[in-house]
Design an enzyme around this catalytic site. Structure first.
Site, mmCIF file in Angstrom:
data_model
loop_
_atom_site.group_PDB
_atom_site.id
_atom_site.type_symbol
_atom_site.label_atom_id
_atom_site.label_comp_id
_atom_site.label_asym_id
_atom_site.label_seq_id
_atom_site.Cartn_x
_atom_site.Cartn_y
_atom_site.Cartn_z
ATOM 1 N N GLY A 150 0.823 -1.203 0.000
ATOM 2 C CA GLY A 150 0.000 0.000 0.000
ATOM 3 C C GLY A 150 0.857 1.253 0.000
ATOM 4 C CB ILE A 178 -3.727 -10.438 -0.948
ATOM 5 C CG1 ILE A 178 -4.387 -9.049 -0.805
ATOM 6 C CG2 ILE A 178 -3.817 -11.200 0.354
ATOM 7 C CD1 ILE A 178 -5.879 -9.104 -0.524
ATOM 8 C CG ASP A 215 -5.992 -13.549 2.812
ATOM 9 O OD1 ASP A 215 -6.239 -12.709 3.710
ATOM 10 O OD2 ASP A 215 -6.862 -14.037 2.077
ATOM 11 C CB ILE A 216 -3.987 -10.602 7.541
ATOM 12 C CG1 ILE A 216 -5.121 -9.738 6.981
ATOM 13 C CG2 ILE A 216 -2.622 -9.964 7.317
ATOM 14 C CD1 ILE A 216 -5.505 -8.616 7.906
ATOM 15 C CE1 TYR A 264 -8.320 2.691 8.438
ATOM 16 C CE2 TYR A 264 -8.856 4.999 8.747
ATOM 17 C CZ TYR A 264 -7.920 3.999 8.581
ATOM 18 O OH TYR A 264 -6.578 4.317 8.546
ATOM 19 C CB ILE A 313 0.558 9.250 5.462
ATOM 20 C CG1 ILE A 313 0.346 8.800 6.920
ATOM 21 C CG2 ILE A 313 2.037 9.210 5.077
ATOM 22 C CD1 ILE A 313 0.974 9.688 7.977
HETATM 23 N N1 LIG Z 1 -2.023 6.266 4.597
HETATM 24 C C1 LIG Z 1 -2.546 7.002 5.580
HETATM 25 O O1 LIG Z 1 -2.825 8.204 5.426
HETATM 26 C C2 LIG Z 1 -2.791 6.367 6.905
HETATM 27 C C3 LIG Z 1 -2.628 5.020 7.101
HETATM 28 N N2 LIG Z 1 -2.896 4.476 8.334
HETATM 29 C C4 LIG Z 1 -2.778 3.038 8.529
HETATM 30 O O2 LIG Z 1 -1.523 2.568 8.058
HETATM 31 C C5 LIG Z 1 -1.676 1.274 7.477
HETATM 32 C C6 LIG Z 1 -1.085 1.280 6.083
HETATM 33 O O3 LIG Z 1 -1.776 2.264 5.341
HETATM 34 P P1 LIG Z 1 -1.650 2.378 3.759
HETATM 35 O O4 LIG Z 1 -0.374 1.805 3.288
HETATM 36 O O5 LIG Z 1 -1.981 3.779 3.440
HETATM 37 O O6 LIG Z 1 -2.885 1.460 3.305
HETATM 38 P P2 LIG Z 1 -3.248 0.990 1.820
HETATM 39 O O7 LIG Z 1 -4.731 0.934 1.715
HETATM 40 O O8 LIG Z 1 -2.495 1.780 0.818
HETATM 41 O O9 LIG Z 1 -2.667 -0.499 1.802
HETATM 42 C C7 LIG Z 1 -3.260 -1.540 2.537
HETATM 43 C C8 LIG Z 1 -2.782 -2.867 1.965
HETATM 44 O O10 LIG Z 1 -3.485 -3.910 2.652
HETATM 45 C C9 LIG Z 1 -3.605 -4.968 1.732
HETATM 46 N N3 LIG Z 1 -4.639 -5.930 2.130
HETATM 47 C C10 LIG Z 1 -5.983 -5.822 1.994
HETATM 48 N N4 LIG Z 1 -6.578 -6.970 2.393
HETATM 49 C C11 LIG Z 1 -5.587 -7.801 2.803
HETATM 50 C C12 LIG Z 1 -5.558 -9.122 3.309
HETATM 51 N N5 LIG Z 1 -6.675 -9.846 3.468
HETATM 52 N N6 LIG Z 1 -4.362 -9.674 3.619
HETATM 53 C C13 LIG Z 1 -3.210 -8.960 3.449
HETATM 54 N N7 LIG Z 1 -3.184 -7.719 2.964
HETATM 55 C C14 LIG Z 1 -4.351 -7.138 2.639
HETATM 56 C C15 LIG Z 1 -3.940 -4.277 0.408
HETATM 57 O O11 LIG Z 1 -3.676 -5.137 -0.693
HETATM 58 C C16 LIG Z 1 -3.075 -3.038 0.470
HETATM 59 O O12 LIG Z 1 -1.872 -3.211 -0.245
HETATM 60 C C17 LIG Z 1 -3.169 0.955 7.529
HETATM 61 O O13 LIG Z 1 -3.423 0.118 8.620
HETATM 62 C C18 LIG Z 1 -3.825 2.296 7.731
HETATM 63 O O14 LIG Z 1 -5.008 2.184 8.470
HETATM 64 C C19 LIG Z 1 -3.330 5.223 9.384
HETATM 65 C C20 LIG Z 1 -3.530 6.563 9.230
HETATM 66 C C21 LIG Z 1 -3.211 7.254 8.002
HETATM 67 C C1 LIG Z 2 -6.229 9.306 7.964
HETATM 68 C C2 LIG Z 2 -6.390 7.919 7.504
HETATM 69 O O1 LIG Z 2 -6.464 7.023 8.302
HETATM 70 C C3 LIG Z 2 -6.493 7.626 6.048
HETATM 71 N N1 LIG Z 2 -5.611 8.408 5.265
HETATM 72 C C4 LIG Z 2 -7.903 7.879 5.589
HETATM 73 O O2 LIG Z 2 -8.162 9.016 5.158
HETATM 74 O O3 LIG Z 2 -8.734 6.968 5.706
#
Ligand SMILES: NC(=O)C1=CN([C@@H]2O[C@H](COP(=O)(O)OP(=O)(O)OC[C@H]3O[C@@H](n4cnc5c(N)ncnc54)[C@H](O)[C@@H]3O)[C@@H](O)[C@H]2O)C=CC1
Ligand SMILES: CC(=O)[C@H](N)C(=O)O
Length: 375
Positions: free
Chosen positions: A67, A91, A108-109, A197, A227
């Site tokens: 992600g 995945i 896959d978690i 969420y 982020i």
């Molecule tokens: N990006 C942001 O602005 C923020 C992110 N976060 C948290 O940080 C973490 C990472 O965020 P991002 O990289 O932005 O998320 P993202 O949505 O870009 O990536 C999430 C990843 O989880 C994977 N995924 C979905 N289902 C799955 C499964 N069953 N098994 C394994 N993987 C699976 C997806 O394929 C994806 O690559 C998340 O937990 C998010 O809640 C928290 C606050 C802000």
């Molecule tokens: C702040 C977060 O957790 C994320 N970027 C979202 O907008 O859902």
């Protein structure tokens, strides 16, 4: 009924009943293995018998690593601990660049057995759990968000507790809701989020803290703001506009914003976010007075962000076409985040304010687009 027949009927029913997990196969393996649910009261002290030794390099597994955040984190961790000590998993299919830059594995978690196999075979000591559905995509698919963000988290917690892992799970500004104080939002206050969420992230915070005090799990959690990154795309959140605006500003000079111009939200540049993650993972346990911390860098509205970009790109035109669902979410989230405890306990300090963020994003995206034009 003869005793043996009774026992075999009971065993068959137990094996068929999905009592403690998502998939029956995983459940079977999990129920008969060593699990926090089977630890009798009073035996917590021995739970960490296989815990991470501080003198070794950690062996890190990142879930949901493809992600917005995972690839950048893997890059930093590999510099620190060695390429082969950090495994990215997801995945999805990795790009050729990611595939060739270090170990990648399918995970896959929701598949507990597969997770356990990876942790055991690779002698994992740190688990960074990034898999999730974010706020906007979560509202669009609540049952999948519930499975991934809640059932998936249960698998992660049990694996981490069983194998004495240090576990990082990110939370978010989205773990707060309209009844929380919004300006600023402290670490401890009312948390009644209105998205699946947010609900799943409050659940993660509470479950992690419970496993910490009940089983000694080394759970660490940061509540990230939105982020902002240049070389990775956001995965369907409410704060995504603050990334897209840079790409559109450079590419077309026009941007249509899906949030109102005065919507103030906490934000952070990705380098600060990833550094904070490594710092809290490396912090001595004695320094942590809490297990879930707010971290912050800046807060701005779309209008303020646009004005800062216009200092470099004066022709940028921004229009507003509000997405009702995203606006509703944003209006329930913190406007400013109070991260005093993180700063005090483990020395958190951000590097990027709004001007540095804008300069860095424009430099990166501008040079990428020049390279693209030249090739
Ligand atoms: N990006 C942001 O602005 C923020 C992110 N976060 C948290 O940080 C973490 C990472 O965020 P991002 O990289 O932005 O998320 P993202 O949505 O870009 O990536 C999430 C990843 O989880 C994977 N995924 C979905 N289902 C799955 C499964 N069953 N098994 C394994 N993987 C699976 C997806 O394929 C994806 O690559 C998340 O937990 C998010 O809640 C928290 C606050 C802000
Ligand atoms: C702040 C977060 O957790 C994320 N970027 C979202 O907008 O859902």
């Amino acid at each position: 009924m003869p005793v043996l027949r009774v026992l075999s009927t009971v065993a068959k029913q137990a094996l068929q009943a999905p009592v403690c997990g998502y998939q029956p196969l995983a459940v079977t393996a999990r129920c008969i293995s060593f699990s926090p649910r089977q630890v009798p009261p009073g035996s917590d002290a021995s739970f960490h018998s296989v815990s991470f030794s501080e003198t070794d390099h950690p062996k890190v597994l990142i879930t949901g690593g493809l992600g917005q955040l995972g690839v950048g984190l893997a890059k930093l961790l590999r510099k620190r601990f060695g390429k082969n000590n950090v495994i990215l998993s997801d995945i999805r299919k990795p790009s050729s660049h990611v595939f060739h830059s270090g170990p990648f594995i399918y995970s896959d978690i929701l598949d507990y057995k597969n997770l356990r196999e990876i942790v055991v075979n690779n002698r994992i000591t740190w688990l960074v759990h990034y898999s999730a559905l974010l706020s906007a995509v979560g509202e669009a698919n609540v049952s999948l968000a519930r499975a991934v963000n809640i059932t998936g988290l249960h698998n992660i917690l049990d694996i981490a507790a069983e194998h004495g892992l240090r576990l990082f799970v990110p939370s978010t500004i989205g773990a707060f809701g309209p009844t929380s104080p919004r300006n600023p939002t402290p670490d401890l206050c009312v948390q009644r989020p209105r998205t699946i969420y947010g609900v799943s992230k409050v659940h993660a915070e509470l479950m992690g803290e419970y496993y910490h005090q009940r089983y000694g799990l080394d759970f660490r959690c940061l509540r990230y703001p939105g982020i902002i990154s240049a070389d990775s795309q956001p995965g369907g959140g409410t704060t995504d506009y603050a990334v897209q605006i840079f790409h559109d500003a450079v590419k077309s000079g026009k941007f249509e914003c899906n949030l109102r111009q005065d919507t103030r939200l906490p934000m952070m540049y990705i380098d600060d976010c990833l550094r904070a993650t490594i710092e809290v993972m490396e912090a001595p346990a004695e320094a942590l007075t809490m297990r879930t911390y707010n971290i912050n860098a800046m807060s701005f509205t779309p209008e303020e962000l646009a004005q800062e970009i216009q200092k470099q790109l004066p022709d940028l035109q921004v229009t507003y076409e509000v997405d009702v669902m995203r606006q509703g979410i944003a209006d329930s989230w913190p406007m400013n985040f109070d991260d005093t405890n993180a700063r005090h306990d483990w020395g958190w300090k951000h590097d990027y304010d709004l001007p540095e963020l804008v300069q860095t994003m424009l430099n990166f995206i501008g040079s990428e687009s020049q390279i693209a034009q030249a090739t």
